[in-house]
Design a protein around this motif. Structure first.
Motif, PDB file in Angstrom:
ATOM      1  N   SER A   1       0.813  -1.217   0.000  1.00 38.07           N
ATOM      2  CA  SER A   1       0.000   0.000   0.000  1.00 38.07           C
ATOM      3  C   SER A   1       0.841   1.258   0.000  1.00 38.07           C
ATOM      4  O   SER A   1       0.318   2.340  -0.073  1.00 38.07           O
ATOM      5  N   THR A   2       2.137   1.136   0.099  1.00 39.74           N
ATOM      6  CA  THR A   2       2.975   2.347   0.161  1.00 39.74           C
ATOM      7  C   THR A   2       3.857   2.518  -1.065  1.00 39.74           C
ATOM      8  O   THR A   2       4.640   3.449  -1.119  1.00 39.74           O
ATOM      9  N   ALA A   3       3.756   1.589  -2.048  1.00 38.65           N
ATOM     10  CA  ALA A   3       4.613   1.692  -3.230  1.00 38.65           C
ATOM     11  C   ALA A   3       3.996   2.641  -4.248  1.00 38.65           C
ATOM     12  O   ALA A   3       2.797   2.631  -4.470  1.00 38.65           O
ATOM     13  N   GLY A   4       4.840   3.463  -4.884  1.00 40.89           N
ATOM     14  CA  GLY A   4       4.369   4.348  -5.929  1.00 40.89           C
ATOM     15  C   GLY A   4       3.928   5.706  -5.402  1.00 40.89           C
ATOM     16  O   GLY A   4       4.118   6.044  -4.235  1.00 40.89           O
ATOM     17  N   LEU A   5       3.359   6.499  -6.317  1.00 40.17           N
ATOM     18  CA  LEU A   5       2.911   7.853  -6.001  1.00 40.17           C
ATOM     19  C   LEU A   5       1.493   7.796  -5.442  1.00 40.17           C
ATOM     20  O   LEU A   5       0.580   7.259  -6.069  1.00 40.17           O
ATOM     21  N   LYS A   6       1.302   8.350  -4.265  1.00 39.20           N
ATOM     22  CA  LYS A   6       0.005   8.280  -3.582  1.00 39.20           C
ATOM     23  C   LYS A   6      -0.979   9.286  -4.206  1.00 39.20           C
ATOM     24  O   LYS A   6      -0.664  10.451  -4.375  1.00 39.20           O
ATOM     25  N   ILE A   7      -2.163   8.776  -4.502  1.00 42.41           N
ATOM     26  CA  ILE A   7      -3.261   9.617  -4.991  1.00 42.41           C
ATOM     27  C   ILE A   7      -4.399   9.495  -3.975  1.00 42.41           C
ATOM     28  O   ILE A   7      -4.921   8.398  -3.750  1.00 42.41           O
ATOM     29  N   SER A   8      -4.757  10.584  -3.371  1.00 40.80           N
ATOM     30  CA  SER A   8      -5.763  10.535  -2.307  1.00 40.80           C
ATOM     31  C   SER A   8      -7.139  10.195  -2.865  1.00 40.80           C
ATOM     32  O   SER A   8      -7.427  10.412  -4.047  1.00 40.80           O
ATOM     33  N   ALA A   9      -7.987   9.667  -1.979  1.00 39.08           N
ATOM     34  CA  ALA A   9      -9.351   9.273  -2.381  1.00 39.08           C
ATOM     35  C   ALA A   9     -10.139  10.476  -2.892  1.00 39.08           C
ATOM     36  O   ALA A   9     -10.930  10.366  -3.839  1.00 39.08           O
ATOM     37  N   GLU A  10      -9.927  11.661  -2.258  1.00 33.04           N
ATOM     38  CA  GLU A  10     -10.664  12.858  -2.691  1.00 33.04           C
ATOM     39  C   GLU A  10     -10.266  13.266  -4.111  1.00 33.04           C
ATOM     40  O   GLU A  10     -11.105  13.666  -4.930  1.00 33.04           O
ATOM     41  N   GLU A  11      -8.936  13.155  -4.407  1.00 34.48           N
ATOM     42  CA  GLU A  11      -8.481  13.513  -5.748  1.00 34.48           C
ATOM     43  C   GLU A  11      -9.048  12.555  -6.795  1.00 34.48           C
ATOM     44  O   GLU A  11      -9.449  12.966  -7.889  1.00 34.48           O
ATOM     45  N   ILE A  12      -9.083  11.270  -6.444  1.00 38.31           N
ATOM     46  CA  ILE A  12      -9.632  10.275  -7.375  1.00 38.31           C
ATOM     47  C   ILE A  12     -11.102  10.564  -7.638  1.00 38.31           C
ATOM     48  O   ILE A  12     -11.563  10.593  -8.783  1.00 38.31           O
ATOM     49  N   GLN A  13     -11.854  10.801  -6.572  1.00 42.07           N
ATOM     50  CA  GLN A  13     -13.282  11.071  -6.710  1.00 42.07           C
ATOM     51  C   GLN A  13     -13.538  12.323  -7.550  1.00 42.07           C
ATOM     52  O   GLN A  13     -14.437  12.368  -8.389  1.00 42.07           O
ATOM     53  N   CYS A  14     -12.699  13.343  -7.320  1.00 39.01           N
ATOM     54  CA  CYS A  14     -12.866  14.602  -8.044  1.00 39.01           C
ATOM     55  C   CYS A  14     -12.697  14.387  -9.546  1.00 39.01           C
ATOM     56  O   CYS A  14     -13.533  14.814 -10.352  1.00 39.01           O
ATOM     57  N   GLN A  15     -11.613  13.684  -9.934  1.00 42.60           N
ATOM     58  CA  GLN A  15     -11.342  13.500 -11.354  1.00 42.60           C
ATOM     59  C   GLN A  15     -12.352  12.560 -12.001  1.00 42.60           C
ATOM     60  O   GLN A  15     -12.834  12.790 -13.107  1.00 42.60           O
ATOM     61  N   VAL A  16     -12.706  11.476 -11.287  1.00 41.84           N
ATOM     62  CA  VAL A  16     -13.657  10.509 -11.838  1.00 41.84           C
ATOM     63  C   VAL A  16     -15.034  11.157 -12.006  1.00 41.84           C
ATOM     64  O   VAL A  16     -15.717  10.949 -13.002  1.00 41.84           O
ATOM     65  N   CYS A  17     -15.457  11.959 -11.020  1.00 37.35           N
ATOM     66  CA  CYS A  17     -16.747  12.660 -11.130  1.00 37.35           C
ATOM     67  C   CYS A  17     -16.766  13.575 -12.360  1.00 37.35           C
ATOM     68  O   CYS A  17     -17.760  13.641 -13.089  1.00 37.35           O
ATOM     69  N   TYR A  18     -15.660  14.283 -12.581  1.00 35.15           N
ATOM     70  CA  TYR A  18     -15.589  15.194 -13.730  1.00 35.15           C
ATOM     71  C   TYR A  18     -15.701  14.422 -15.046  1.00 35.15           C
ATOM     72  O   TYR A  18     -16.457  14.797 -15.944  1.00 35.15           O
ATOM     73  N   ASP A  19     -14.941  13.303 -15.143  1.00 33.32           N
ATOM     74  CA  ASP A  19     -14.972  12.518 -16.375  1.00 33.32           C
ATOM     75  C   ASP A  19     -16.341  11.884 -16.600  1.00 33.32           C
ATOM     76  O   ASP A  19     -16.843  11.829 -17.721  1.00 33.32           O
ATOM     77  N   LEU A  20     -16.972  11.378 -15.524  1.00 36.85           N
ATOM     78  CA  LEU A  20     -18.310  10.802 -15.662  1.00 36.85           C
ATOM     79  C   LEU A  20     -19.318  11.874 -16.069  1.00 36.85           C
ATOM     80  O   LEU A  20     -20.215  11.629 -16.882  1.00 36.85           O
ATOM     81  N   GLY A  21     -19.187  13.057 -15.476  1.00 36.07           N
ATOM     82  CA  GLY A  21     -20.082  14.147 -15.855  1.00 36.07           C
ATOM     83  C   GLY A  21     -19.984  14.474 -17.328  1.00 36.07           C
ATOM     84  O   GLY A  21     -20.997  14.716 -18.001  1.00 36.07           O
ATOM     85  N   ALA A  22     -18.746  14.458 -17.861  1.00 33.88           N
ATOM     86  CA  ALA A  22     -18.549  14.779 -19.283  1.00 33.88           C
ATOM     87  C   ALA A  22     -19.220  13.749 -20.190  1.00 33.88           C
ATOM     88  O   ALA A  22     -19.869  14.110 -21.179  1.00 33.88           O
ATOM     89  N   ILE A  23     -19.078  12.449 -19.855  1.00 34.28           N
ATOM     90  CA  ILE A  23     -19.690  11.416 -20.719  1.00 34.28           C
ATOM     91  C   ILE A  23     -21.202  11.439 -20.586  1.00 34.28           C
ATOM     92  O   ILE A  23     -21.935  11.267 -21.557  1.00 34.28           O
TER      93      ILE A  23
END
Length: 995
Positions: free
Chosen positions: A237-259
């Motif tokens: 769970s600590t390998a790689g670049l951390k992307i927070s849950a809020e950031e993921i939700q923000c970007q996914v919501c935007y992309d879903l809204g566009a489609i």
């Protein structure tokens, strides 16, 4: 430039761009240089084109010893090249905005597939079937990245793309561009097919609510060097670049809204989902701040999406409360309140808050609706166009050509509205001198472009015109108009004469395009296109008119022509020819098709055959509209060409179904039953539904005079039509749990749809064929168990009397079809008494008794010289007479009922006496007594009037009964002659009443 930046640039430019294939030492050095370059702190991103170069090298096909092309081998070299591409992307933190701007769809698709592969996503696994919460963070993030990119790519592909100006033509470059274009289209097709799955994956990601990790250069190195570490640190769970849950939700919501927003164009309810996602994105940005995101979001675009969703999802009540002009306009367009729309545009001419592009888009939408047949919108289009034009004038823009076209034929109403808009768009007290000057010039040029002095004086005498122009200017203008020749035709003047501007290249192109749209001369069309292509090579001139339509089966072949001039010429000649064909301008259509045939014969056998087929269809139309309409048989050459088309077996030739349809109808109309029955090839019958239908119709018509046992084809035709009129049933469970039955009106069970069958029948003109198919549908209508009133038809006895599965037949559609067929048949021959009886029976069955009487009387009139001869007994059968009696009874014409009861083979005294007892009759009553020849009825009338004390009416009845020709002692011939004379006069009186 700083020294450090210069060193970095030198290092970058000196580093080799493509990995060498000769020395492993140089290859390893390439990787080391890349890592050194990526690890340097630099404000500029590294060249993303490295990804393209690495992946192109890794995907190069190999050639074996037999010189056969093989797929790229899965060796160490190619794996390292792919890893290098992944490292560049990892350095960019997998920012899709950066990657999408620099990489093409095929390259980015390859890169993300490599990411899925290295992240241990099993190939062939559907992402929607995978539980993201059970996967390692980097694997889940890889799936998320791929599906986000898929959705973004679909959305991006729906936007219009500005064509890049091509450079000098190079064959290898053009081939590469074409290959990439085809590859992109194939990838987009797959992504669109999987769009629903990608949406489900992203919706599932919103429920994760945990941080994820994306691969970095370090984790990629660990995966490459130590395969055993896959289950160790690289999956922790600590390998790689951390992307927070809020950031993921923000970007996914935007992309879903566009489609969702994109899908809303075909399903308005989806706009609610888009609104929810965009506003969620807005909340998350406000909560966390946009600077904390690894993946940036265009907040201006997000705000635009939010505003659009608010407008599109608001109800009519909400929309009325909105203060923005956009929401008001949307509400007006949605509700059809177009006059309010005009007011909004007129008010905005003062505030100028609406952008020019938005105004034009609203006008385009109105024009499209008007072209679809809504004639009431023509006036609205003109008014909105005037508002836009005046707005353009005040802002110093060139007047749109649409205004010029709409104003070619000015009227008093148009001038009045234009002056109203001009007055309401400028406040003379506060307006600048520049605005006043522009408005004055517009009104002055408007007068100069007009032919009718009456309209000129309307403008010049208006208050606004008087205030804007000085007295000298007005007088000079009016003098110029008076001296001008009245022969000037505005339609022939170039468009630029409408405004006082010098001709430019763009104006010349516009003039030529206008001529191209209007011309139907093939030679002139060719000359205009040559001139246009000489002026610019960037335009596709076949697109300049929305009226130019070519069937899709032809379009793909024509647009595949490489030479742009030839492509434009072929497309326009065919489109104009088809349009002339549609408006029955066969002379120009033949000229256009002949020119097109001559052109394509030089380079395309496929298009040559297409044009020959279209010219055959044109010749059929020409004959049917000309000599064929007067009954002259077509020349044998045309019949041979029709047969040749039906038997044609040339592969890969695009065919229009309408040509086969017209050919079969043509043969049926000219009684080529022998060919259709005996000579048409069997494979053609099996593959072409219209040929099969034509064969069955021809065979049935041939056998109509024959005995019952020879009518096998009638049964075959019956089964084919029953199958076409059958419906497929489906059961569906509703929200309340009940199971309901859904009927699909247009069933695919038959050889064609019912609408296609109806369209085909409406091409037939031969009376026997029409009578046959009409009697079939009438019989099918009468087969219903719940039918109350049968419809009579000729030859109805040849059809089967029952159907095994009554529930499968859509009798509602059958009833509609019968009505349409008999209406069409009467347009072919309005004096066919059998068809008139069918029409009367239809009106009788639908309780339209006055109309039913009209057609029953018309049927008798056409076959008896307006009742001067005896109506044949097979026309006025007892059933027809009884229905006429019922019509009169329900219309309260009781005396007519009593008279019609005499027409039956056995006089119906019971009905006649009951009718005569009615005192509330709407007919002429005693004035009809002279038409009664039955003495028993007259005696009953005498008794009835005596009983009621109606002396005058009794005397009329006594006078009628006392006529010598009605004496019972007279010979039978005298009595029949008396009856026939009264029948004639009565029916003629009825005809005058109901015709």
């Amino acid at each position: 430039m700083s020294a450090e930046a210069a060193d970095r640039e030198a290092a970058t430019s000196s580093r080799p761009c493509t990995p060498p294939q000769t020395s492993w030492f140089e290859f390893v050095l390439e990787e080391a240089l890349l890592e050194q370059h990526l690890q340097k702190p630099s404000p500029d991103p590294p060249p993303v084109q490295l990804i393209v170069q690495f992946l192109e090298q890794a995907s190069k096909p190999s050639v074996n010893e037999q010189n056969q092309v093989q797929p790229p081998p899965d060796n160490k070299r190619n794996r390292i090249l792919k890893l290098l591409a992944l490292k560049v992307a990892a350095h960019l933190k997998w920012d899709l905005d950066v990657l999408e701007k620099s990489l093409s769809v095929p390259v980015l698709n390859m890169l993300l597939n490599e990411l899925l592969c290295i992240s241990k996503v099993p190939p062939g696994t559907k992402h929607v079937d995978v539980d993201l919460s059970s996967l390692p963070p980097t694997t889940a993030m890889a799936i998320l990245l791929y599906n986000r990119w898929a959705i973004r790519t679909i959305v991006q592909s729906s936007f219009p793309v500005k064509q890049v100006k091509p450079g000098p033509p190079q064959l290898n470059v053009m081939n590469h561009i074409q290959q990439e274009k085809e590859l992109t289209e194939n990838i987009l097709k797959v992504l669109k097919e999987q769009a629903a799955d990608s949406i489900l994956v992203l919706e599932g990601a919103l429920k994760l609510n945990k941080d994820l990790y994306v691969h970095t250069i370090r984790t990629l190195d660990l995966l490459a060097m130590e395969p055993g570490m896959v289950n160790g640190e690289t999956e922790s769970s600590t390998a790689g670049l951390k992307i927070s849950a809020e950031e993921i939700q923000c970007q996914v919501c935007y992309d879903l809204g566009a489609i969702y927003f994109q899908q809303g164009s075909t399903n308005a309810a989806v706009h609610e989902k888009a609104k929810e996602k965009f506003f969620k994105t807005k909340e998350l940005i406000a909560k966390n701040g946009s600077s904390s995101l690894h993946f940036t979001i265009d907040e201006e675009r997000l705000a635009g999406y939010c505003q659009a969703c608010e407008v599109l999802t608001s109800s009519s009540d909400d929309a009325s409360q909105q203060a923005t002009p956009y929401s008001k306009i949307h509400s007006c367009m949605k509700s059809g309140k177009y006059q309010d729309l005009v007011k909004i545009f007129l008010e905005d001419n003062l505030t100028l808050s609406l952008p020019e592009q938005f105004r034009q888009s609203v006008l385009r939408e109105l024009f499209q609706k008007a072209q679809q047949g809504n004639d009431t919108l023509d006036e609205v289009c003109f008014k909105v166009c005037v508002c836009n034009t005046v707005c353009d004038v005040l802002q110093g823009r060139i007047i749109d050509i649409q205004f010029c076209q709409l104003f070619l034929k000015p009227s008093k109403e148009k001038i009045d509205f234009l002056l109203e808009v001009c007055s309401g768009s400028i406040n003379l007290e506060s307006a600048s001198e520049e605005l006043k000057r522009r408005m004055a010039a517009f009104l002055k040029n408007l007068c100069l472009g007009m032919e009718d002095l009456q309209f000129v004086f309307m403008i010049s005498s208006h208050e606004l015109f008087i205030k804007l122009l000085k007295d000298d200017e007005r007088k000079l203008l009016i003098d110029q108009m008076r001296k001008r020749s009245p022969r000037i035709n505005l339609c022939t003047k170039p468009v630029t004469s409408f405004y006082d501007i010098p001709a430019s290249a763009s104006v010349n192109i516009g003039q030529l395009e206008h001529q191209l749209i209007l011309s139907v001369d093939p030679w002139r069309i060719r000359q205009i296109l040559i001139e246009l292509h000489g002026m610019t090579s960037e335009r596709q001139f076949w697109t300049i008119s929305s009226k130019w339509e070519v069937p899709n089966v032809y379009g793909s072949v024509i647009l595949g022509i490489k030479d742009s001039l030839t492509r434009d010429l072929v497309y326009i000649l065919m489109a104009k020819g088809l349009h002339c064909c549609a408006i029955k301008d066969f002379v120009h259509a033949k000229q256009l098709f002949a020119a097109c045939l001559e052109l394509v014969t030089e380079f395309s056998p496929k298009l040559r055959q297409v044009m020959l087929n279209e010219m055959l269809l044109l010749d059929i139309y020409t004959h049917e509209a000309g000599a064929g309409a007067s009954g002259e048989r077509p020349p044998s050459d045309l019949i041979s060409r029709v047969r040749g088309y039906l038997e044609m077996r040339v592969p890969d030739i695009p065919l229009r179904q309408v040509i086969a349809e017209e050919c079969v109808a043509f043969l049926l109309n000219w009684c080529e039953n022998e060919y259709l029955t005996m000579q048409v090839p069997l494979p053609l019958v099996q593959t072409n539904p219209y040929v099969k239908l034509g064969q069955l119709l021809a065979a049935t018509c041939k056998e109509l005079p024959g005995p019952k046992e020879s009518r096998r084809t009638a049964k075959d035709l019956w089964e084919v039509v029953v199958q076409i009129c059958s419906v497929s049933n489906q059961h569906k469970r509703g929200n309340d749990g009940r199971v309901s039955l859904i009927k699909h009106r247009e069933s695919t069970l038959g050889i064609m749809y019912r609408s296609e069958l109806l369209s085909f029948i409406k091409k037939l003109r031969e009376p026997l064929v029409l009578t046959t198919i009409l009697s079939l549908f009438v019989k099918l209508h009468n087969v219903r168990e719940d039918i109350v009133n049968d419809i009579a038809a000729e030859h109805i006895s040849i059809w089967p009397s029952s159907i095994p599965n009554l529930q499968s037949v859509d009798f509602e559609a059958v009833a509609i079809t019968v009505k349409e067929l008999v209406s069409y048949a009467l347009t072919i021959n309005a004096n066919n008494h059998f068809w008139l009886i069918i029409q009367a029976d239809i009106y009788f069955a639908t309780n339209q008794y006055s109309a039913a009487l009209h057609y029953y009387l018309q049927a008798g009139a056409v076959c008896s010289d307006f009742f001067n001869k005896m109506v044949p007994p097979d026309v006025y059968t007892d059933q027809v007479i009884k229905r006429m009696i019922k019509c009169c009874s329900l219309l309260n014409c009781h005396t007519q009922v009593a008279i019609l009861c005499q027409f039956l083979r056995e006089v119906d005294y019971k009905t006649a006496f009951k009718a005569l007892q009615e005192q509330n009759s709407h007919d002429a009553m005693d004035s009809y007594y002279e038409y009664i020849w039955d003495v028993t009825i007259l005696e009953y009338l005498t008794y009835l009037h005596h009983k009621r004390g109606e002396t005058d009416k009794r005397q009329i009845a006594i006078k009628a009964i006392g006529q010598t020709e009605l004496n019972a002692s007279n010979p039978e011939e005298v009595l029949q002659l008396a009856a026939q004379r009264r029948k004639k006069k009565f029916l003629q009186a009825m005809a005058k009443l109901y015709f």
